[in-house]
Design an enzyme around this catalytic site. Structure first.
Site, PDB file in Angstrom:
ATOM      1  N   CYS A   1      13.837   9.942   7.776  1.00 18.58           N
ATOM      2  CA  CYS A   1      13.738   9.560   9.186  1.00 18.58           C
ATOM      3  C   CYS A   1      15.108   9.563   9.856  1.00 18.58           C
ATOM      4  O   CYS A   1      15.209   9.626  11.070  1.00 18.58           O
ATOM      5  CB  CYS A   1      13.085   8.200   9.300  1.00 18.58           C
ATOM      6  SG  CYS A   1      13.839   7.002   8.206  1.00 18.58           S
TER       7      CYS A   1
ATOM      8  N   GLU B   1       9.912  15.699  15.392  1.00 17.93           N
ATOM      9  CA  GLU B   1      10.462  15.459  14.060  1.00 17.93           C
ATOM     10  C   GLU B   1       9.836  16.458  13.096  1.00 17.93           C
ATOM     11  O   GLU B   1       8.607  16.490  12.937  1.00 17.93           O
ATOM     12  CB  GLU B   1      10.110  14.032  13.630  1.00 17.93           C
ATOM     13  CG  GLU B   1      10.673  13.672  12.281  1.00 17.93           C
ATOM     14  CD  GLU B   1      10.304  12.246  11.868  1.00 17.93           C
ATOM     15  OE1 GLU B   1       9.129  11.871  11.991  1.00 17.93           O
ATOM     16  OE2 GLU B   1      11.201  11.527  11.406  1.00 17.93           O
TER      17      GLU B   1
ATOM     18  N   LYS C   1       0.888  -1.173   0.000  1.00 19.81           N
ATOM     19  CA  LYS C   1       0.000   0.000   0.000  1.00 19.81           C
ATOM     20  C   LYS C   1       0.918   1.214   0.000  1.00 19.81           C
ATOM     21  O   LYS C   1       1.490   1.579   1.026  1.00 19.81           O
ATOM     22  CB  LYS C   1      -0.875  -0.026   1.258  1.00 19.81           C
ATOM     23  CG  LYS C   1      -2.238   0.617   1.117  1.00 19.81           C
ATOM     24  CD  LYS C   1      -2.224   2.081   0.791  1.00 19.81           C
ATOM     25  CE  LYS C   1      -1.903   2.947   1.974  1.00 19.81           C
ATOM     26  NZ  LYS C   1      -1.719   4.377   1.601  1.00 19.81           N
TER      27      LYS C   1
ATOM     28  N   GLU D   1       8.906   0.826  11.264  1.00 17.91           N
ATOM     29  CA  GLU D   1      10.000   1.788  11.061  1.00 17.91           C
ATOM     30  C   GLU D   1       9.368   3.165  11.163  1.00 17.91           C
ATOM     31  O   GLU D   1       8.635   3.578  10.270  1.00 17.91           O
ATOM     32  CB  GLU D   1      10.648   1.600   9.682  1.00 17.91           C
ATOM     33  CG  GLU D   1      11.344   0.261   9.491  1.00 17.91           C
ATOM     34  CD  GLU D   1      12.636   0.127  10.266  1.00 17.91           C
ATOM     35  OE1 GLU D   1      13.030   1.058  10.986  1.00 17.91           O
ATOM     36  OE2 GLU D   1      13.253  -0.952  10.160  1.00 17.91           O
TER      37      GLU D   1
ATOM     38  N   GLY E   1       1.850   4.194  13.328  1.00 18.57           N
ATOM     39  CA  GLY E   1       2.475   2.911  13.684  1.00 18.57           C
ATOM     40  C   GLY E   1       1.866   2.312  14.944  1.00 18.57           C
ATOM     41  O   GLY E   1       1.640   1.106  15.045  1.00 18.57           O
TER      42      GLY E   1
HETATM   43  P1  NAD Z   1       2.107   8.309   7.714  1.00 19.79           P
HETATM   44  O1  NAD Z   1       2.218   7.545   8.974  1.00 19.79           O
HETATM   45  O2  NAD Z   1       1.124   9.391   7.637  1.00 19.79           O
HETATM   46  O3  NAD Z   1       1.780   7.353   6.494  1.00 19.79           O
HETATM   47  C1  NAD Z   1       2.567   6.234   6.149  1.00 19.79           C
HETATM   48  C2  NAD Z   1       1.717   5.240   5.381  1.00 19.79           C
HETATM   49  O4  NAD Z   1       0.700   4.734   6.239  1.00 19.79           O
HETATM   50  C3  NAD Z   1       0.989   5.814   4.166  1.00 19.79           C
HETATM   51  O5  NAD Z   1       0.967   4.844   3.142  1.00 19.79           O
HETATM   52  C4  NAD Z   1      -0.419   6.041   4.713  1.00 19.79           C
HETATM   53  O6  NAD Z   1      -1.399   6.025   3.692  1.00 19.79           O
HETATM   54  C5  NAD Z   1      -0.562   4.848   5.626  1.00 19.79           C
HETATM   55  N1  NAD Z   1      -1.594   4.993   6.677  1.00 19.79           N
HETATM   56  C6  NAD Z   1      -1.992   6.139   7.297  1.00 19.79           C
HETATM   57  N2  NAD Z   1      -2.967   5.864   8.194  1.00 19.79           N
HETATM   58  C7  NAD Z   1      -3.174   4.523   8.166  1.00 19.79           C
HETATM   59  C8  NAD Z   1      -4.030   3.625   8.856  1.00 19.79           C
HETATM   60  N3  NAD Z   1      -4.873   4.052   9.789  1.00 19.79           N
HETATM   61  N4  NAD Z   1      -3.960   2.310   8.571  1.00 19.79           N
HETATM   62  C9  NAD Z   1      -3.098   1.837   7.654  1.00 19.79           C
HETATM   63  N5  NAD Z   1      -2.269   2.643   6.947  1.00 19.79           N
HETATM   64  C10 NAD Z   1      -2.284   3.959   7.196  1.00 19.79           C
HETATM   65  O7  NAD Z   1       3.586   8.823   7.450  1.00 19.79           O
HETATM   66  P2  NAD Z   1       4.122   9.713   6.254  1.00 19.79           P
HETATM   67  O8  NAD Z   1       3.778  11.125   6.542  1.00 19.79           O
HETATM   68  O9  NAD Z   1       3.732   9.171   4.934  1.00 19.79           O
HETATM   69  O10 NAD Z   1       5.698   9.466   6.385  1.00 19.79           O
HETATM   70  C11 NAD Z   1       6.486  10.229   7.199  1.00 19.79           C
HETATM   71  C12 NAD Z   1       6.898   9.473   8.441  1.00 19.79           C
HETATM   72  O11 NAD Z   1       7.544   8.253   8.115  1.00 19.79           O
HETATM   73  C13 NAD Z   1       7.884  10.218   9.288  1.00 19.79           C
HETATM   74  O12 NAD Z   1       7.497  10.200  10.636  1.00 19.79           O
HETATM   75  C14 NAD Z   1       9.187   9.429   9.117  1.00 19.79           C
HETATM   76  O13 NAD Z   1      10.083   9.533  10.154  1.00 19.79           O
HETATM   77  C15 NAD Z   1       8.705   8.061   8.917  1.00 19.79           C
HETATM   78  N6  NAD Z   1       9.702   7.264   8.230  1.00 19.79           N
HETATM   79  C16 NAD Z   1      10.394   6.307   8.923  1.00 19.79           C
HETATM   80  C17 NAD Z   1      11.376   5.535   8.305  1.00 19.79           C
HETATM   81  C18 NAD Z   1      12.132   4.479   9.045  1.00 19.79           C
HETATM   82  O14 NAD Z   1      12.678   3.612   8.387  1.00 19.79           O
HETATM   83  N7  NAD Z   1      12.178   4.473  10.355  1.00 19.79           N
HETATM   84  C19 NAD Z   1      11.640   5.729   6.968  1.00 19.79           C
HETATM   85  C20 NAD Z   1      10.937   6.709   6.288  1.00 19.79           C
HETATM   86  C21 NAD Z   1       9.952   7.453   6.933  1.00 19.79           C
END
Ligand code: NAD
Length: 455
Positions: A263, A355, A154, A229, A212
């Site tokens: 991240c 962040e 997804k 992650e 998460g």
């Molecule tokens: P987000 O949590 O908003 O979304 C991430 C994904 O989750 C998207 O595909 C979104 O559609 C999906 N999602 C959102 N709500 C959901 C739900 N209720 N159920 C299932 N899926 C859902 O994050 P973002 O804004 O897209 O990404 C930025 C974040 O990602 C930052 O906090 C960053 O630190 C983190 N990140 C972490 C790593 C790592 O490896 N630790 C790597 C890259 C990004």
């Protein structure tokens, strides 16, 4: 019927409109995946490996096309986008060898033979963010496929195009229909349907800590396996005994790469007080010379932020009146541009704690090693960090004392597909990449065979 517009962040032009996957379609996709997985797991390991190597070759043949697609949907500089597509290829190659080396153990026991097997989990859901759409999807799907699973990806709403193209290339390379499917759609609808589906055995989620946590709670209902992650607020610790010129020259890349939407961005720069002024003096020209502009230009180092909404979020950390120590330039006009910014901060400031996920760093002085470690660990996150020193013993002491999954000494490198990656504390759960990547996608089964002669 829901659709998502994919907009070029550098020009604000519409790139594509992508139909969202409904929960009913998610259900049908899981059924197809269950079928495909059974056939895939029954293949000889060498056949699975060869198919994945063909997939890697297909990615390599289409590397420029994939990179240009990432430039358009995510605004990444073309040099970065080429690295990202290459990372998918390399990881597929690396994981392919894992299919042939999924070794079990033979454990000494009395009266028989005891062996372990690493069984695939079944169907794995990979939920990816928009900041590195291709590599992060592949960190999940490559080892999961190699271990004999089917995968449903997804992608993020804003950046589904490269994942969709990768799934087409997988089919062309000979992966069975249904084995790797990409299901675009909104997180709370499509993503949620996938996470809660009883046919999904494991969820690999990369994204914000808030989402998460929700996903982990949903997975708890079925005791579903989960890898998380999440976010980071990573320290870059500069000791007075370091090569200050090198540390200052390397600092801009550590929080400006990918426009800070990383991240692992080292967005808290902790500098020993005796070299604080000298470090800032050296940092300023290094930040101001960072090339920001057209992502399609190979000389560009920094593109725009991903969306207008995200730019507003980043801006909220830097009030117009904030005493920025350094403020770079950004193109005017169309596009979600934001200048490289360094703030002089205090440990408790919002910008020093949360962040930001943009090209903004906070610089904070410290007195001694003990205070440096305390400040570095004064966060709920624990993903990565860097430290600069010429003292080897200190390098080891501080590396061991900082509670984070990925540390670099006199460098900012943190991600290689052949070394493990993941976070301490609220930065995540589990590890990706590295020599044990496949073990996150298998269950260990122990089998004892009685060899006593029957009387
Ligand atoms: P987000 O949590 O908003 O979304 C991430 C994904 O989750 C998207 O595909 C979104 O559609 C999906 N999602 C959102 N709500 C959901 C739900 N209720 N159920 C299932 N899926 C859902 O994050 P973002 O804004 O897209 O990404 C930025 C974040 O990602 C930052 O906090 C960053 O630190 C983190 N990140 C972490 C790593 C790592 O490896 N630790 C790597 C890259 C990004």
């Amino acid at each position: 019927m829901h659709e998502h517009d994919v907009v070029n962040p550098a020009t604000e032009e519409l790139v594509a409109t992508v139909r969202a996957t409904t929960p009913e379609e998610v259900d049908a996709a899981v059924r197809r995946a269950i079928d495909a997985q059974r056939r895939w797991a029954a293949l000889a390991p060498g056949d699975r490996a060869r198919t994945l190597r063909r997939f890697a070759a297909a990615v390599d043949e289409h590397l420029e096309e994939l990179a240009l697609l990432e430039v358009r949907e995510a605004g990444h500089p073309i040099g970065n986008a080429r690295w990202e597509a290459g990372n998918v290829r390399d990881l597929l190659d690396y994981a392919a060898g894992g299919a042939e080396r999924l070794l079990g153990a033979q454990i000494p026991v009395a009266g028989g033979l005891d062996v372990t097997f690493h069984e695939p989990l079944g169907v794995v859901a990979v939920i990816a963010p928009w900041n590195f759409p291709m590599p992060i999807a592949a960190w999940g799907f490559a080892p999961a496929l190699a271990a004999g699973n089917a995968v449903l990806v997804k992608p993020a709403e804003t950046t589904p195009l490269t994942a969709l193209r990768l799934a087409e290339l997988a089919l062309e390379a000979g992966l069975p229909e249904g084995l790797l499917q990409v299901l675009p759609g909104a997180g709370p609808v499509t993503g949620n349907a996938l996470v809660g589906h009883p046919g999904v055995a494991k969820v690999v989620f990369t994204g914000s800590t808030a989402v998460g946590r929700q996903i982990m709670a949903t997975c708890a209902q079925d005791v579903k396996r989960v890898t998380l992650e999440l976010g980071g607020k990573n320290p870059n610790i500069v000791f007075a005994d370091a090569d200050i010129e090198r540390a200052a020259a390397a600092a801009p890349g550590s929080f400006l790469d990918n426009t800070g939407q990383d991240c692992c961005a080292r967005s808290r720069i902790l500098v020993q007080r005796s070299v604080y002024d000298r470090f800032l003096e050296l940092l300023e020209p290094a930040v101001l010379s960072w090339v920001t502009g057209d992502p399609a230009d190979p000389g560009t180092q920094m593109g725009p932020l991903v969306s207008a909404a995200h730019r507003e979020r980043v801006r909220s950390y830097v009030p117009e009146t904030a005493p920025a120590a350094i403020r770079g330039n950004a193109p005017a006009g169309k596009g979600y541009w934001y200048p490289a910014t360094v703030l002089e901060g205090r440990p408790g400031d919002r910008a020093a704690v949360e962040e930001i996920f943009g090209p903004v760093a906070v610089v904070i002085p410290f007195e001694d090693e003990e205070e440096a470690v305390r400040l570095a660990n004064a966060t709920d996150y624990g993903l990565s960090g860097s430290l600069w020193t010429r003292d080897v013993a200190r390098a080891l002491r501080v590396s061991r004392a900082v509670a984070a999954g990925n540390l670099s000494v006199n460098s900012h490198s943190s991600v290689r597909y052949w070394t493990p990656f993941g976070g301490f504390k609220r930065s995540g759960l589990g590890r990706e990449l590295g020599p044990d990547a496949l073990s996150a996608f298998t269950e260990t089964k122990n089998v004892f065979i009685d060899t006593e002669e029957s009387k």
